[in-house]
Design a protein around this motif. Structure first.
Motif, PDB file in Angstrom:
ATOM      1  N   THR A 139       0.844  -1.191   0.000  1.00 45.49           N
ATOM      2  CA  THR A 139       0.000   0.000   0.000  1.00 45.49           C
ATOM      3  C   THR A 139       0.879   1.242   0.000  1.00 45.49           C
ATOM      4  O   THR A 139       1.828   1.339   0.787  1.00 45.49           O
ATOM      5  CB  THR A 139      -0.919   0.050   1.239  1.00 45.49           C
ATOM      6  OG1 THR A 139      -1.751  -1.109   1.256  1.00 45.49           O
ATOM      7  CG2 THR A 139      -1.797   1.293   1.217  1.00 45.49           C
TER       8      THR A 139
ATOM      9  N   ARG B 229      -2.242  -1.329  -3.481  1.00 52.08           N
ATOM     10  CA  ARG B 229      -3.257  -0.300  -3.305  1.00 52.08           C
ATOM     11  C   ARG B 229      -2.569   1.062  -3.257  1.00 52.08           C
ATOM     12  O   ARG B 229      -1.591   1.248  -2.521  1.00 52.08           O
ATOM     13  CB  ARG B 229      -4.012  -0.534  -1.998  1.00 52.08           C
ATOM     14  CG  ARG B 229      -4.997   0.565  -1.599  1.00 52.08           C
ATOM     15  CD  ARG B 229      -6.288   0.456  -2.362  1.00 52.08           C
ATOM     16  NE  ARG B 229      -7.293   1.409  -1.858  1.00 52.08           N
ATOM     17  CZ  ARG B 229      -8.491   1.587  -2.400  1.00 52.08           C
ATOM     18  NH1 ARG B 229      -8.849   0.861  -3.454  1.00 52.08           N
ATOM     19  NH2 ARG B 229      -9.331   2.455  -1.898  1.00 52.08           N
TER      20      ARG B 229
ATOM     21  N   ASP C  43      -6.460   0.179  -7.300  1.00 48.95           N
ATOM     22  CA  ASP C  43      -5.965  -1.174  -7.065  1.00 48.95           C
ATOM     23  C   ASP C  43      -5.183  -1.649  -8.284  1.00 48.95           C
ATOM     24  O   ASP C  43      -5.650  -1.539  -9.423  1.00 48.95           O
ATOM     25  CB  ASP C  43      -7.127  -2.126  -6.775  1.00 48.95           C
ATOM     26  CG  ASP C  43      -7.803  -1.818  -5.443  1.00 48.95           C
ATOM     27  OD1 ASP C  43      -7.074  -1.712  -4.436  1.00 48.95           O
ATOM     28  OD2 ASP C  43      -9.034  -1.678  -5.412  1.00 48.95           O
TER      29      ASP C  43
END
Length: 309
Positions: free
Chosen positions: A150, A227, A217
């Motif tokens: 992320t 992400r 995504d």
């Protein structure tokens, strides 16, 4: 271009906006590079550089300054034109992200650079962040596959634009948070995972139809999910990377930690930018791939969003 062996690389800085001070400071720490010329449309911006060749147009700099390379630090909508002119002059290019505002222009620039063998390098300063580099080393040392990644890039754009108000003009910027912060975030994903493709995107726009927030995504060619969270309306600033390994271990890098000054991390990151650029230039490496890949992802997000709107 005159061979660089045994002498500093002569570089011209085109555009003296809010990021230029980080480049100027980096030159002072890199004796193998010489800030040989500066260029800006505003004569007042050139005043501090009285001991450096000064130009109010990039064409004059390219023709007369005798530089090996240029840093292109102009508004996003001018990237393609200035880069194309530099490549046509046989002058290597380090361009601030994004490579261009339109993916077609980015592809054309990459094609021209590869055809001529002139270095075209996009400046992704976050990949030289000390915390990011430590995280890369930690992930490698763990010896465990990455399960997910992320990247968060959250800020209030009005605080970061400074006097460069073109950031707030979607036509000149190339869009909003996806076009401007997206490339840095996408490049970090690729730094850890290699090539990635778009899975889905949720983009939130304001009343002027500018994208202010996005959740994106991605998936790597090896099947690892990523992400990217972008926000141009965040109260404060967050720039971080979190990696989850297959065994459940979570590792992270806060790119702002240890740099309390506003934009303080950029001082060391831009030393990394110019060091890497010079190394690739001297080695004659093809440096197009990263900049074009990030621009392709920006284009993919906007195209996917358009299909849903």
């Amino acid at each position: 271009m005159t061979p660089l062996t045994g002498r500093p690389t002569r570089i011209g800085l085109i555009g003296l906006g809010v990021i230029s001070k980080f480049y100027v400071a980096a030159f002072e720490r890199l004796p193998g590079l010489e800030l040989a010329a500066v260029c800006d449309l505003r004569p007042a911006a050139l005043e501090p550089f009285r001991d450096t060749a000064r130009y109010t147009g990039h064409a004059g700099l390219l023709a007369d300054a005798g530089v090996d390379a240029v840093v292109v630090n102009v508004p996003n909508d001018a990237h393609a034109t200035v880069c194309a002119d530099a490549l046509a002059a046989g002058v290597a290019v380090c361009v601030e992200k994004p490579l261009a505002t339109r993916v077609e222009d980015g592809r054309a620039l990459a094609d021209r650079a590869r055809e001529t063998g002139v270095t075209l390098f996009t400046s992704f300063h976050r990949r030289y962040n000390s915390a990011v580099l430590r995280l890369l080393a930690e992930v490698a040392a763990a010896g465990v596959p990455v399960r997910s990644l992320t990247v968060r890039y959250l800020e209030r754009i009005e605080d970061h634009a400074g006097s460069d108000r073109w950031y707030l003009d979607a036509e000149r910027c190339g869009g909003g948070c996806v076009a401007d912060n997206g490339p840095n975030a996408f490049d970090l994903v690729r730094l850890f995972l290699g090539d990635v493709g778009l899975v889905s995107a949720d983009v939130v726009r304001d009343g002027r139809d500018t994208d202010r927030r996005a959740g994106i995504d991605l998936r790597s060619t090896a099947g690892v999910s990523a992400r990217v969270e972008l926000d141009w309306s965040y109260d404060g600033e967050v720039k971080d990377v979190t990696v989850e390994l297959a065994d459940g271990t979570r590792l992270s890098a806060d790119m702002l930690a240890g740099h309390p000054e506003f934009k303080g991390s950029l001082w060391h990151e831009y030393v990394g930018v110019l060091t890497d650029f010079d190394a690739r230039l001297r080695a004659g490496q093809d440096a197009c791939a990263d900049g074009l890949a990030a621009l392709e992802l920006v284009d993919a997000v906007y195209r996917a969003e358009g299909a849903l709107r």
